[in-house]
Motif scaffolding. Sequence first.
Motif, PDB file in Angstrom:
ATOM      1  N   CYS A   1       0.837  -1.205   0.000  1.00 28.15           N
ATOM      2  CA  CYS A   1       0.000   0.000   0.000  1.00 28.15           C
ATOM      3  C   CYS A   1       0.869   1.251   0.000  1.00 28.15           C
ATOM      4  O   CYS A   1       1.805   1.375   0.779  1.00 28.15           O
ATOM      5  CB  CYS A   1      -0.893   0.043   1.231  1.00 28.15           C
ATOM      6  N   THR A   2       0.483   2.178  -0.841  1.00 31.78           N
ATOM      7  CA  THR A   2       1.290   3.378  -1.014  1.00 31.78           C
ATOM      8  C   THR A   2       1.521   4.175   0.278  1.00 31.78           C
ATOM      9  O   THR A   2       2.663   4.546   0.567  1.00 31.78           O
ATOM     10  CB  THR A   2       0.653   4.255  -2.096  1.00 31.78           C
ATOM     11  N   PRO A   3       0.490   4.459   1.063  1.00 26.38           N
ATOM     12  CA  PRO A   3       0.740   5.304   2.242  1.00 26.38           C
ATOM     13  C   PRO A   3       1.791   4.703   3.184  1.00 26.38           C
ATOM     14  O   PRO A   3       2.681   5.410   3.663  1.00 26.38           O
ATOM     15  CB  PRO A   3      -0.633   5.376   2.924  1.00 26.38           C
TER      16      PRO A   3
ATOM     17  N   ARG B   1      -2.125  11.145   8.614  1.00 22.64           N
ATOM     18  CA  ARG B   1      -2.767  11.069   7.295  1.00 22.64           C
ATOM     19  C   ARG B   1      -2.799   9.641   6.755  1.00 22.64           C
ATOM     20  O   ARG B   1      -3.712   9.260   6.038  1.00 22.64           O
ATOM     21  CB  ARG B   1      -2.015  11.946   6.294  1.00 22.64           C
ATOM     22  N   GLY B   2      -1.779   8.884   7.094  1.00 24.73           N
ATOM     23  CA  GLY B   2      -1.742   7.512   6.584  1.00 24.73           C
ATOM     24  C   GLY B   2      -2.622   6.567   7.380  1.00 24.73           C
ATOM     25  O   GLY B   2      -2.971   5.485   6.910  1.00 24.73           O
TER      26      GLY B   2
ATOM     27  N   GLY C   1      -5.282   4.351   8.950  1.00 25.00           N
ATOM     28  CA  GLY C   1      -6.560   3.814   8.488  1.00 25.00           C
ATOM     29  C   GLY C   1      -6.722   3.778   6.985  1.00 25.00           C
ATOM     30  O   GLY C   1      -7.821   3.590   6.492  1.00 25.00           O
ATOM     31  N   THR C   2      -5.640   3.978   6.232  1.00 26.00           N
ATOM     32  CA  THR C   2      -5.792   4.015   4.771  1.00 26.00           C
ATOM     33  C   THR C   2      -5.223   2.772   4.092  1.00 26.00           C
ATOM     34  O   THR C   2      -5.120   2.740   2.876  1.00 26.00           O
ATOM     35  CB  THR C   2      -5.070   5.245   4.171  1.00 26.00           C
ATOM     36  N   THR C   3      -4.825   1.782   4.852  1.00 24.75           N
ATOM     37  CA  THR C   3      -4.088   0.674   4.244  1.00 24.75           C
ATOM     38  C   THR C   3      -4.825  -0.661   4.374  1.00 24.75           C
ATOM     39  O   THR C   3      -5.810  -0.769   5.099  1.00 24.75           O
ATOM     40  CB  THR C   3      -2.694   0.557   4.896  1.00 24.75           C
ATOM     41  N   ILE C   4      -4.300  -1.665   3.672  1.00 21.41           N
ATOM     42  CA  ILE C   4      -4.946  -2.980   3.661  1.00 21.41           C
ATOM     43  C   ILE C   4      -4.881  -3.628   5.037  1.00 21.41           C
ATOM     44  O   ILE C   4      -5.848  -4.199   5.511  1.00 21.41           O
ATOM     45  CB  ILE C   4      -4.279  -3.885   2.587  1.00 21.41           C
TER      46      ILE C   4
ATOM     47  N   ASP D   1      -1.086   1.212  10.955  1.00 20.68           N
ATOM     48  CA  ASP D   1      -1.756   1.701  12.166  1.00 20.68           C
ATOM     49  C   ASP D   1      -0.929   1.330  13.392  1.00 20.68           C
ATOM     50  O   ASP D   1      -0.969   2.025  14.416  1.00 20.68           O
ATOM     51  CB  ASP D   1      -3.170   1.133  12.260  1.00 20.68           C
TER      52      ASP D   1
END
Lengths: 532, 406
Positions: free
Chosen positions: B336-338, B372-373, B375-378, B383
Amino acid sequence: MPKLTIDGKEIEVPAGTNLIEAARRLGIEVPHYCYHPGLSIAGQCRLCMVDIEKTPRPTIACNTQAADGMVVHTQSERVKETRRSVMEFHLINHPLDCPVCDQAGECWLQIYYMKHGLYDPRMTDEKVHKPKAVPLGPHVMLDAERCILCSRCVRFCDEVTHTGELGIFHRGDHSEIGLFPGADLTNKYSGNVVDICPVGALTDRDFRFQVRVWYLDTTKSVCPGCARGCNIDVHVNRRRPHHAEGKRVARLKPRFNEDVNRWWMCDDGRYGYHVVDAPTRLAQPAQREAGAVRAVGWDAAVGALAGLLGRVPAEQTAIIASPKMANEDLFALRTLAEARGIRQVGFRVPPAVPGDEDDFLIRADKNPNTRGAELIGLDGDVPGILAAARAGRLRALLVAEHDLFDSVWPEAEVDAALAKVETLVFVGPNGNRTSERAHLVLPAAAWVERDGTFTNFQGRVQRFRPALAPLAEALPTWDIVGRVLAATGAPSTATRAEHWFRALAAAVPAFGALSYPAVGDTGAQVLEGVRR
Amino acid sequence: MSEKVLTRNFDVADAHTLAGYRKTGGYTALAKAAAMEPAAILEEVKQSNLRGLGGAGFPTGMKWSFIPKGHTGPVYLVINADEGEPGTFKDRYLLERDPHALIEGMIIAARAIRSAKGFVYIRGEYVEPWRRFSAAVREAYDAGLLGTGFDIVVHRGAGAYICGEETGLISSLEGKKGWPKVKPPFPAIKGAFGAPTIVNNVETICQVPHIINRGAAWFAGLGSKTQGGTRLYSVSGRVNRPGVYEESCAITLRQLIERAGGVSGSGVLKGVVPGGSSAPILAAHEIDVTMDVDGLRSAGTMAGSAGVIVFDETVSVPEALMVVARFYAHESCGQCTPCRESTGWIYKMCHRLVEGKGRKDDLDTILDVAKRGAGTTICAFYDGAIGPYISYIEKFRAEFEALVQP
């Protein structure tokens, strides 16, 4: 069929539709990199986040299926902020070398930064360095620093070609696309990875550094490389003729057609366009007398052919048409043959080396219009024509596009046949060993230089359109034939390709229901035929 | 000091052998479970308030109940023995000193979820635990405990932290790159090799025989209101007696540090990471908190893997953060990018700070990037990574600011 609301608009979509596609139907673009409708869901670029009511945080739209009553927001402040963040993450290690990158102008990093980024960059540390200008195979070049690791190319080679050459190696921000040991990107569809690469990581070795994409014009067309007839866009460079060494066609790109080629095309088709600007192109009509070749004007050339047809009895005249010709050309030729009472007409010249075929797109028949030639009724006995020539029973022979020396027939037999013919006429866009023997050579426009249709092996009539003016004095074959008809006193009212198609539809029942509007951009079926 | 449950065999010299394990009452729970309906086993585990001890603290019985009812194909039980959370070293003790407890627990758990095959994914660096466990598996086969309705495959990892994430582990087990999988589908629906799969930690499953033998009520009574039993705490850092301690889930952090001999070094506590490196740090005044999942959650941190890392006042928090940040940058799978991009970026900033080249904006940039990152990932890797990024800086900001160039 679940019914959902996206940005206040209701829509009903088939079960299983994801939120990117559901939004697309409403004209709402959810930005994304890794998602591609032709590949499995990876969910890793994290750009396609949307807000779904009753869900605590933004969710990726690609892996979320539309559900009844779902309320989706693609423009909430939280979504916009998330997109901005994800864009920043995508770009912190990107080299930002747009001025020297071939993707510039059609790069989704540029497009999405302008649409969804527009933040002030904060990354001031040294970027991660990775391999650059790495040839992955004959057609594809990798710049690992530009790569955003969306894995589309990896999934393409795993899921579409099943060749699995590519993988993602290492971890974290040192991850990079690469070839597995011992592998090269040599599968027959390798060029597609360039199309699906959303950034400048994978570039086309054939196209790179030739011309900037914003100088290109696009025309809808059909690939003439085999009987499949993949739908394509032809990209031509008319605005900067001094670029790319004067080459007018810059590249071919597949154009989506659910029933024919979906998003893809093969490398042979993709890179086959070089014949259009090749030195073998025939630039002007020519006559050969006593071994000397002399350029002539069209009037003289047409007059010569009309004179020949008037002079030589029909039973001593034969035509070898070509399944590379458009339906319009073939029907014009049939009209000519009928007007002159010529019965010896065929089109099949089996190649010396049988074409390769696979269970995906590539067909063994390397002609785009064999089905059309069959339906138009030109399927005569070509070996019989050549035998008649060898026996001295033919005085005039018209050969279209074929090189008879590149066939299953022994060279000596072809040679003997051509030697016995009093007048050999050749019509086609490119010269070959057969045209070199012709007494009259008529330069035809290439398929990208004219309008027309091919009928693919499925019986699907598909239209190609002119992307360029014909080279030098070349003319569409239907136009050449039309001029000859006029000169022989049997003028046709057809003055455009479309007129010839109308005449064809009126004369041949299989085409009866068809017209250019009916064929449209994605083709129409002539028969109850074989489907993909 | 708590009753010895998980550690009861740790000091028995031959407990890692079948004969030794049997002498201490081993495999009696199995006999009991064999007479129980699968649903009854599941209910007993639910009632025990057993929660996953690998990191997420998810209720074990509930996890088992996610296997689709009426499923007819294979169901897999996968044991996560890829113990990799920095500061955690308890599963290796279980594998080395009580391997049959895991086998017995697996056979019982498999009965509850109707699985005929289990996989044990052992961290590649754990050579001795792997040898001991493999020997125990051979003994169990020879004794007919395995191979008679349930099989165990022992699989060794190749040294990636992300393969301890349950779906990363499944990918790796399947022979793929150890990338976590996009959810849904969740493993209980479509896990290893496409079959419904339950992934449990070693310690979690080692609890199961005790729950069957002594009952859910007894087990629940050992812990807190919402988390039953004891658990193994890996205590490291600045304590006088670092090591593995078995204590109730209801013990407080202060009590636990005392059990480990109190703070060493200067003797003055600065902070404690209570649940492995991904758990936000607690300052010295925050240690009167119970160590169960909910207790630590309400303190703004997490029980995680119960890897307790103690900082005395001589420890440099910025340096500690740099080390942790290097770990996460090195171990991010890159999918995942973030996570891929910001773990590296944050490490670079931390490194610059420690080198004395920090800039005024760096601290806020780290905090902003981390948030910002979130909660944005697989998977939960990122986290977890932001636990230290944010808590170290927010709770010890003055230490960081002292390093920033004016």
